[in-house]
Motif scaffolding. Structure first.
Motif, mmCIF file in Angstrom:
data_model
loop_
_atom_site.group_PDB
_atom_site.id
_atom_site.type_symbol
_atom_site.label_atom_id
_atom_site.label_comp_id
_atom_site.label_asym_id
_atom_site.label_seq_id
_atom_site.Cartn_x
_atom_site.Cartn_y
_atom_site.Cartn_z
ATOM 1 N N ASP A 1 -24.569 -17.157 -78.047
ATOM 2 C CA ASP A 1 -23.189 -16.862 -77.668
ATOM 3 C C ASP A 1 -22.849 -17.432 -76.295
ATOM 4 O O ASP A 1 -21.700 -17.809 -76.032
ATOM 5 C CB ASP A 1 -22.972 -15.342 -77.678
ATOM 6 N N ALA A 2 -23.860 -17.522 -75.423
ATOM 7 C CA ALA A 2 -23.615 -17.959 -74.043
ATOM 8 C C ALA A 2 -23.532 -19.477 -73.898
ATOM 9 O O ALA A 2 -22.771 -19.978 -73.060
ATOM 10 C CB ALA A 2 -24.720 -17.430 -73.132
ATOM 11 N N MET A 3 -24.297 -20.208 -74.674
ATOM 12 C CA MET A 3 -24.385 -21.657 -74.464
ATOM 13 C C MET A 3 -23.029 -22.374 -74.490
ATOM 14 O O MET A 3 -22.772 -23.226 -73.637
ATOM 15 C CB MET A 3 -25.335 -22.284 -75.485
ATOM 16 N N PRO A 4 -22.122 -22.074 -75.438
ATOM 17 C CA PRO A 4 -20.826 -22.781 -75.418
ATOM 18 C C PRO A 4 -20.021 -22.515 -74.153
ATOM 19 O O PRO A 4 -19.173 -23.332 -73.772
ATOM 20 C CB PRO A 4 -20.111 -22.221 -76.660
ATOM 21 N N ARG A 5 -20.277 -21.371 -73.489
ATOM 22 C CA ARG A 5 -19.525 -21.025 -72.278
ATOM 23 C C ARG A 5 -20.002 -21.782 -71.048
ATOM 24 O O ARG A 5 -19.387 -21.689 -69.985
ATOM 25 C CB ARG A 5 -19.587 -19.513 -72.047
ATOM 26 N N LEU A 6 -21.112 -22.525 -71.190
ATOM 27 C CA LEU A 6 -21.556 -23.343 -70.066
ATOM 28 C C LEU A 6 -20.508 -24.376 -69.675
ATOM 29 O O LEU A 6 -20.434 -24.799 -68.525
ATOM 30 C CB LEU A 6 -22.861 -24.060 -70.427
ATOM 31 N N LYS A 7 -19.710 -24.780 -70.640
ATOM 32 C CA LYS A 7 -18.700 -25.810 -70.370
ATOM 33 C C LYS A 7 -17.715 -25.364 -69.299
ATOM 34 O O LYS A 7 -17.264 -26.166 -68.471
ATOM 35 C CB LYS A 7 -17.962 -26.165 -71.663
ATOM 36 N N THR A 8 -17.384 -24.074 -69.296
ATOM 37 C CA THR A 8 -16.444 -23.551 -68.303
ATOM 38 C C THR A 8 -17.148 -22.820 -67.171
ATOM 39 O O THR A 8 -16.543 -22.537 -66.137
ATOM 40 C CB THR A 8 -15.447 -22.582 -68.958
ATOM 41 N N MET A 9 -18.419 -22.495 -67.367
ATOM 42 C CA MET A 9 -19.206 -21.748 -66.376
ATOM 43 C C MET A 9 -18.595 -20.375 -66.082
ATOM 44 O O MET A 9 -18.742 -19.837 -64.988
ATOM 45 C CB MET A 9 -19.307 -22.535 -65.051
ATOM 46 N N LYS A 10 -17.915 -19.800 -67.086
ATOM 47 C CA LYS A 10 -17.269 -18.515 -66.882
ATOM 48 C C LYS A 10 -17.820 -17.468 -67.850
ATOM 49 O O LYS A 10 -18.301 -17.789 -68.928
ATOM 50 C CB LYS A 10 -15.751 -18.649 -67.074
ATOM 51 N N VAL B 1 -34.659 -18.966 -69.637
ATOM 52 C CA VAL B 1 -33.411 -19.644 -69.996
ATOM 53 C C VAL B 1 -32.237 -18.992 -69.271
ATOM 54 O O VAL B 1 -31.391 -19.672 -68.670
ATOM 55 C CB VAL B 1 -33.176 -19.606 -71.522
ATOM 56 N N ALA B 2 -32.187 -17.663 -69.315
ATOM 57 C CA ALA B 2 -31.093 -16.938 -68.672
ATOM 58 C C ALA B 2 -31.081 -17.167 -67.163
ATOM 59 O O ALA B 2 -30.017 -17.354 -66.557
ATOM 60 C CB ALA B 2 -31.209 -15.441 -68.978
ATOM 61 N N ASN B 3 -32.263 -17.161 -66.548
ATOM 62 C CA ASN B 3 -32.343 -17.387 -65.103
ATOM 63 C C ASN B 3 -31.889 -18.796 -64.740
ATOM 64 O O ASN B 3 -31.259 -19.012 -63.698
ATOM 65 C CB ASN B 3 -33.773 -17.158 -64.619
ATOM 66 N N THR B 4 -32.205 -19.759 -65.602
ATOM 67 C CA THR B 4 -31.779 -21.135 -65.362
ATOM 68 C C THR B 4 -30.265 -21.258 -65.476
ATOM 69 O O THR B 4 -29.628 -21.952 -64.682
ATOM 70 C CB THR B 4 -32.475 -22.089 -66.348
ATOM 71 N N VAL B 5 -29.688 -20.582 -66.461
ATOM 72 C CA VAL B 5 -28.223 -20.582 -66.592
ATOM 73 C C VAL B 5 -27.589 -19.981 -65.339
ATOM 74 O O VAL B 5 -26.597 -20.510 -64.819
ATOM 75 C CB VAL B 5 -27.792 -19.798 -67.854
ATOM 76 N N GLU B 6 -28.150 -18.895 -64.849
ATOM 77 C CA GLU B 6 -27.627 -18.279 -63.617
ATOM 78 C C GLU B 6 -27.686 -19.271 -62.454
ATOM 79 O O GLU B 6 -26.721 -19.404 -61.690
ATOM 80 C CB GLU B 6 -28.420 -17.022 -63.271
ATOM 81 N N THR B 7 -28.804 -19.974 -62.324
ATOM 82 C CA THR B 7 -28.951 -20.952 -61.251
ATOM 83 C C THR B 7 -27.914 -22.050 -61.358
ATOM 84 O O THR B 7 -27.287 -22.458 -60.367
ATOM 85 C CB THR B 7 -30.361 -21.573 -61.295
ATOM 86 N N ILE B 8 -27.687 -22.538 -62.582
ATOM 87 C CA ILE B 8 -26.698 -23.605 -62.805
ATOM 88 C C ILE B 8 -25.302 -23.122 -62.426
ATOM 89 O O ILE B 8 -24.558 -23.823 -61.744
ATOM 90 C CB ILE B 8 -26.740 -24.052 -64.280
ATOM 91 N N VAL B 9 -24.948 -21.920 -62.865
ATOM 92 C CA VAL B 9 -23.617 -21.390 -62.583
ATOM 93 C C VAL B 9 -23.403 -21.233 -61.081
ATOM 94 O O VAL B 9 -22.334 -21.588 -60.540
ATOM 95 C CB VAL B 9 -23.410 -20.042 -63.302
#
Length: 208
Positions: free
Chosen positions: A130-139, A196-204
């Motif tokens: 569910d989270a991966m598509p939201r990377l595009k907006t980072m929201k 994976v989740a921690n990496t997403v947090e770092t990217i955001v």
């Protein structure tokens, strides 16, 4: 607010979304192992197919990175996120293969705690997909990584209780050794979801 000069390339996000979708397929297949009369060999073979598809997605992602002059965010972060998603799938596939190859599903029943960990993994997989598509907006991603980390703690608790049960004398020594390998792969999958989740947090944080 940082001025963003990088062009949008949806294909990178598509790779992440497809890879995360395969993780849901993987946890669904592991959940099937709890069903009565399930064909364990077929489930294991289907897991291998999904794992191979994930490998293909990862290789395509790497090729895309190497052929792109500009990426939507740091190349290192794209590599890392793609690699970590693939790591999760590797652990899920290993669980299914070991359960089949070791014949553990022939036991009267698999430990309840093992199914609890699989349930946690399925929740983590669905959150990730569910989270991966939201990377595009980072929201709207903070709830994802917070909940994924909470679930990892829940998985750790089930892992510890499963170890207690394995070494309680309920199972013979050989079964304990076989089951321990499976349990360690399950725990590694929980950890990999958290990475994976921690990496997403770092990217955001870096991109905000």
């Amino acid at each position: 607010m940082r001025l963003r000069l990088r062009p949008s390339d949806d294909s990178f996000y598509d790779f992440f979304t497809r890879a995360a979708g395969n993780l849901v397929k993987g946890t669904e297949l592991l959940s099937e192992l709890a069903l009565p009369g399930v064909d364990v060999q077929t489930v294991s073979e289907r897991l291998i197919e999904v794992e191979h598809d994930s490998d293909a997605i990862t290789h395509a992602l790497y090729k895309k990175i190497n052929s792109s002059f500009i990426t939507p965010f740091d190349r290192e972060d794209i590599y890392r996120l793609g690699s970590l998603l693939d790591d999760v799938m590797d652990h899920l596939e290993a669980v299914g293969s070991l359960l089949y190859l070791y014949g553990l599903t022939k036991l009267p029943s698999l430990p309840r705690e093992l199914h609890e960990i699989v349930k946690v993994l399925d929740q983590q997989a669905r959150l990730t997909a569910d989270a991966m598509p939201r990377l595009k907006t980072m929201k709207n991603l903070e709830e994802y990584w917070v909940e994924c980390n909470r679930l990892e703690n829940e998985g750790d608790n089930a892992y510890r209780m499963l170890l207690v049960r394995l070494f309680s004398g309920e199972y013979d020594a050989l079964t304990v050794l076989k089951m321990k390998e499976v349990v360690d792969e399950l725990e590694a999958a929980c950890d990999a979801f958290e990475h994976v989740a921690n990496t997403v947090e770092t990217i955001v944080v870096k991109e905000s």
